[in-house]
Design an enzyme around this catalytic site. Structure first.
Site, short mmCIF file in Angstrom:
data_model
loop_
_atom_site.label_atom_id
_atom_site.label_comp_id
_atom_site.label_asym_id
_atom_site.label_seq_id
_atom_site.Cartn_x
_atom_site.Cartn_y
_atom_site.Cartn_z
NE ARG A 89 -0.29 0.08 5.08
CZ ARG A 89 -1.47 0.35 6.35
NH1 ARG A 89 -2.72 0.75 6.22
NH2 ARG A 89 -1.22 -0.39 7.10
N GLY A 122 -4.63 -1.49 0.11
CA GLY A 122 -3.78 0.11 -0.80
C GLY A 122 -3.93 0.67 -0.16
NE ARG A 175 6.74 5.69 6.58
CZ ARG A 175 6.59 4.68 6.45
NH1 ARG A 175 7.07 4.20 5.29
NH2 ARG A 175 5.51 4.19 6.75
CG ASP A 250 7.79 -6.52 6.74
OD1 ASP A 250 7.97 -7.24 8.33
OD2 ASP A 250 7.31 -5.98 6.71
CG ASN A 251 7.33 -2.87 9.56
OD1 ASN A 251 7.00 -2.96 8.62
ND2 ASN A 251 6.23 -3.13 10.51
#
Ligand code: AMP
Ligand code: MG
Length: 468
Positions: A89, A122, A175, A250-251
């Site tokens: 997304r 998404g 961001r 993944d973060n």
């Protein structure tokens, strides 16, 4: 500062990302623009109409990449390997230099479906976007290396979510990050045994995020740097009382910058078992387990690099994490206490005494740090603080309590009740004034903690890189 677009991502090639398009949103209502962050990359002069064209319609920025790129990655989610994720997304919208010459990315959340959306829409809820503003502003003020929320634009759709009263409002967020290279990008390449691209990515990260050219020892060098940086992040989380909530591999960004805020919370007290995500039943990512969780993710990076490196040097590199964490949590707590460091042993003892006192007393964290800043703990702090009080006597303040913030009756904090109250005013009355007032209050606290000017990089001043 002039806007200075970059195309570093092109070095990685087609195997790393898919060109995608943003969703055609029915509405674009500007809710938040971070002019402070925009000034650092030369975009503060965009008027609101241009801002919306770039950050809701995703018209390319001048000289920047022509099309958004959904990055490919895998990752361990709550310790289970998932090869079906990726930018589902969001996408990389543009790269540029910041005023310090760092390579930065503008990335999105809620910008529409991609090949990695699976069953998802998404989209991002407006509440999710508001929460990300609050988390990033607070973390930045508290000296944590974090992505910044750059833009939030409401998009006029009705979303359905299990964890919000639905239908709920939609938004697209942008961001600003020091890269979006997740440990999960390495994991995906290892999964496909793609040694060529693993080497390429290793060189890319060393070059662009650590300012070094790859040599023979590139994999272990990268791992050592990532271990140091992520240990620093873990230490900063603890000092901030922050619980990220979803420390999946993944973060975790290999630059050591925190990002991607979902069910985060700030802990009201020093409670190692305090958990942010309602779905984290085992408390895997509880407050006190964050250093271990981040270290575990770094071990997954080590496993991925095993394809292009022997085991022994990787183990040695990874083993830097625990000592780095101890050093960094000490530095971060001392910083928040407003004290000048003395020497490693005494500083460590001070931080351990702080942790003991906070655990035993269950004192409100933000209140404690507010009262203790500079080292003069008020007499109202009783028995559990006796040992700490003795140790504090040997310390000097790192800055005077001369900012008006220190005259306030209450510290600026960010507990869940207030987050919900700010959101309620938006949800029920479309009243954005509590959010804007809170952002101003957080930034004012940041000034008190960090001094004038750009707070963000000051944290690391004079500390040098730990790697010899
Ligand atoms: P997160 O827990 O936000 O880090 O997301 C984990 C994975 O789920 C990532 O691949 C996201 O892109 C994907 N994801 C989360 N929410 C959505 C959504 N609403 N639509 C599509 N993909 C999503
Ligand atoms: Mg994520």
């Amino acid at each position: 500062m002039l806007f200075t677009p970059q195309h570093a991502i092109d070095e990685l090639g087609d195997e790393f990302a898919d060109p995608v398009s943003a969703a055609p949103f029915p509405e674009t209502i500007l809710r938040f623009r971070n002019d402070r962050a925009a000034a650092e990359i030369g975009l503060e002069d965009l008027d609101d109409a241009a801002w919306i064209r770039h950050f809701a319609r995703f018209e390319p920025l001048p000289g920047a990449q022509p099309r958004p790129l959904a990055l490919r990655y895998h990752g361990h989610q709550f310790r289970v390997y998932n090869p079906e994720i990726g930018d589902g997304r969001g996408f990389l919208f543009a790269q540029m230099l910041d005023e310090n010459g760092r390579l930065m990315d503008l990335g999105t959340k809620g910008s529409g479906q991609t090949p990695y959306s699976r069953f998802g829409d998404g989209r991002l809820t407006l509440k999710g976007g508001v929460r990300e503003i609050l988390a990033t502003e607070m973390l930045e003020a508290l000296g944590v290396e974090t992505s910044r929320t750059f833009s939030l634009i409401e998009t006029g759709e009705q979303l359905h979510r299990g964890d919000e009263p639905s239908p709920t409002r939609s938004a697209v967020m942008v961001r600003l990050n020091h890269g979006h290279i997740r440990i999960g990008i390495f994991q995906r390449l290892a999964y496909f045994q793609d040694t060529e691209n693993l080497k390429r990515l290793t060189g890319y990260v060393l070059r662009h995020y650590y300012g070094e050219e790859a040599k023979d020892d590139a994999p272990q060098r990268l791992l050592a740097l990532v271990a140091e940086r992520t240990a620093r992040l873990a230490g900063q989380f603890m000092a901030a009382g922050f619980v990220h909530g979803v420390l999946n591999s993944d973060n975790i960004n290999v630059s050591g910058e925190s990002f991607d805020y979902g069910p985060w919370r700030f802990a009201p007290t020093w409670d190692p078992g305090f958990t942010a995500a309602y779905f984290d039943h085992a408390g895997l990512y509880a407050f006190g387990r964050q250093p271990e969780a981040i270290f575990w993710d770094v071990m997954q990076l080590a496993s991925s690099l095993r394809l292009i490196c022997d085991e022994a040097p990787l183990v040695a590199a990874m083993d830097r994490f625990p000592a780095a964490y101890t050093r960094e949590v000490t530095a971060a707590v001392l910083w928040r206490l407003g004290l000048k460091p003395r020497n490693p042993e005494q500083d460590r003892a001070l931080v351990q005494a702080t942790e003991r006192a906070l655990t035993a007393s269950k004192a409100p964290l933000d209140r404690f740090y507010f009262d203790a800043f500079g080292g003069q703990l008020p007499q109202s702090y009783g028995e559990p603080f006796a040992e700490l009080r003795g140790l504090l006597a040997g310390y000097e303040p790192r800055k005077p309590r001369d900012h008006p913030y220190w005259e306030d009756s209450e510290p600026c904090s960010m507990l869940i009740e207030e987050v919900e109250a700010i959101w309620s005013r938006i949800a029920e009355q479309d009243d954005w004034s509590p959010l804007n007032a809170k952002i101003a209050a957080i930034r004012r606290m940041g000034e008190a903690l960090q001094g004038s000017g750009d707070a963000r990089h000051r944290w690391n001043e004079g500390r040098g890189e730990a790697l010899a």
